[in-house]
Design an enzyme around this catalytic site. Structure first.
Site, mmCIF file in Angstrom:
data_model
loop_
_atom_site.group_PDB
_atom_site.id
_atom_site.type_symbol
_atom_site.label_atom_id
_atom_site.label_comp_id
_atom_site.label_asym_id
_atom_site.label_seq_id
_atom_site.Cartn_x
_atom_site.Cartn_y
_atom_site.Cartn_z
ATOM 1 N N LYS A 221 0.813 -1.222 0.000
ATOM 2 C CA LYS A 221 0.000 0.000 0.000
ATOM 3 C C LYS A 221 0.844 1.269 0.000
ATOM 4 O O LYS A 221 2.032 1.249 0.295
ATOM 5 C CB LYS A 221 -0.991 -0.035 1.174
ATOM 6 C CG LYS A 221 -2.169 -0.960 0.839
ATOM 7 C CD LYS A 221 -3.298 -0.905 1.812
ATOM 8 C CE LYS A 221 -4.420 -1.810 1.296
ATOM 9 N NZ LYS A 221 -5.475 -2.013 2.282
ATOM 10 N N ARG A 255 -3.694 -9.999 5.103
ATOM 11 C CA ARG A 255 -4.047 -10.064 3.677
ATOM 12 C C ARG A 255 -2.867 -9.564 2.844
ATOM 13 O O ARG A 255 -2.477 -8.402 2.992
ATOM 14 C CB ARG A 255 -5.292 -9.201 3.443
ATOM 15 C CG ARG A 255 -5.846 -9.233 2.038
ATOM 16 C CD ARG A 255 -7.090 -8.344 1.953
ATOM 17 N NE ARG A 255 -7.640 -8.289 0.625
ATOM 18 C CZ ARG A 255 -7.214 -7.489 -0.326
ATOM 19 N NH1 ARG A 255 -6.232 -6.641 -0.101
ATOM 20 N NH2 ARG A 255 -7.780 -7.505 -1.529
#
Ligand code: 7PM
Length: 279
Positions: A221, A255
Site C-alpha cells: 500500500k 491479507r
C-alpha cells in the site's frame, strides 16, 4: 478472546498467523495490472499462493483503487464465479465484494467467507450475508473509493473506527448475523492519511476489547511509498515488515500479495512468540 474461526476446509486457530492471499481477477489493479485477467492465469496464481502457504484466497472482481471505475454486477460475477468454483474444493475462498447478489452467488459457488470493504452497507448486503451463513469481514472506509483519499479527517481515528465497528456489529446483530461470524478490519489506506494508518497500526490492540478477530491489509500500500520510494511490486520487503508488526500488535488474518515471503516471516515470529523451554 475468540481464538478460532471455522471455515469450510479448516478451523483456523489464531494462535498461528492466518494468511489471506490476494487474487485480483480484474484488469486494473494497481499492483498487478493486467496480469491475471483470464481464468487460466488466475488459477495458476492461486495454486502458487496455496503452495506458498496461503490459508485463504481472497477473490476480487471489482477494483477498489481510489478513482477506479465501478464494475457492473454481471461483469463482476463473470470474473469471480468460475475461479471460486475451481478453487473452493481445494481451499477456503473469500469473496471480496460489496454487492449483495455477488455475495449470494459467490457463496453458492463455494466461497467460505465474505470480505466487504463497505462493511455490508450497500443495498441488500446485510440480508444477503445473513442468508449466506458464512463469516464476514467488516472493513472500515471513510468515504467511497472514488473520493476517499481527497481529504481524510477524523477527531480520533482509532476511536472513530472503533465506534464504526460497534455500529456495524449492532447492524449485523439486528440483521440476524451471529457475532461469531464477524471479522473486523480497520481498512488501511481507505480514507486515511499516513498519520491515520500509522495510528491504526500502532493501536490495533485497542480493538481487542471487541473480542473479534482482526484482519489487516497493508500489502504494497501507498503508506510504504511515502517512506520507501518504490513502485508497488518492489514493496515486498516493506510489506513483510508491516505484516509482522500487524501480527505482533494483534491482527489474526494478514491479507497479502506475497504469500511465500510473508508466510516465512510470520512462521518465524510465531516460533519466537510460542517457544517454550529452557532459555
Ligand atoms: C488498488 C488500491 C487496488 C487498493 C487494490 C487496493 C483491503 C481489502 C483491498 C484491505 C480488506 C489492496 C486494495 N484492501 N479488503 N481490499 N482489507 N478486508 O491493496 O485492507 O488490495 S483492495
Amino acid at each position: 478472546m475468540l481464538t478460532q474461526l471455522a471455515l469450510k476446509h479448516k478451523t483456523h486457530d489464531f494462535n498461528e498467523p492466518c494468511i489471506m492471499g490476494i487474487l485480483n481477477v480484474t484488469n486494473d489493479s494497481f499492483s498487478d495490472g493486467g496480469l491475471f485477467v483470464d481464468l487460466e492465469s488466475a488459477k495458476r496464481q492461486a495454486e502458487q499462493m496455496i503452495h506458498e502457504g496461503a490459508h485463504i484466497i481472497d477473490v476480487g472482481g471489482e477494483s477498489t483503487r481510489p478513482g477506479a471505475a465501478p464494475v457492473s454486477e454481471q461483469q463482476e460475477l463473470d470474473r469471480v464465479i468460475p475461479i471460486i468454483e475451481y478453487l473452493s474444493d481445494a481451499i477456503d475462498v473469500s469473496i471480496d465484494t460489496s454487492k449483495a447478489r455477488v455475495m449470494t452467488e459467490a457463496v453458492e459457488a463455494g466461497a467460505a467467507l465474505i470480505n466487504d470493504v463497505c462493511a455490508l452497507q450497500m443495498d441488500g448486503a446485510l440480508a444477503a450475508a445473513a442468508a449466506a451463513h458464512v463469516p464476514v469481514c467488516l472493513m472500515h472506509m471513510q468515504g467511497s473509493p472514488r473520493t476517499m483519499q481527497h481529504n481524510p479527517s477524523y477527531a480520533d481515528v482509532t476511536a472513530d473506527v472503533y465506534q464504526f465497528f460497534e455500529e456495524r456489529i449492532k447492524a449485523c446483530d439486528i440483521a440476524g448475523i451471529s457475532r461469531e461470524l464477524l471479522i473486523l478490519d480497520p481498512g488501511f489506506g481507505f480514507g486515511k492519511t499516513s498519520a491515520h494508518n500509522v495510528a491504526l497500526l500502532r493501536n490495533i490492540s485497542a480493538f481487542e476489547k471487541l473480542d473479534l478477530p482482526i484482519l489487516a491489509g497493508l500489502s504494497r500500500k501507498s503508506l510504504i511509498a511515502e517512506v520507501i520510494n518504490k513502485p508497488a511490486h518492489e514493496r515486498v520487503i516493506a510489506s513483510v515488515a508491516l505484516a509482522m508488526l500487524a501480527w505482533q500488535n494483534g491482527a489474526s488474518i494478514i491479507r497479502v500479495h506475497d504469500v511465500a515471503e510473508t508466510s516465512e516471516a510470520l512462521t518465524m515470529c510465531h516460533y519466537i512468540k510460542s517457544f517454550q523451554g529452557e532459555g
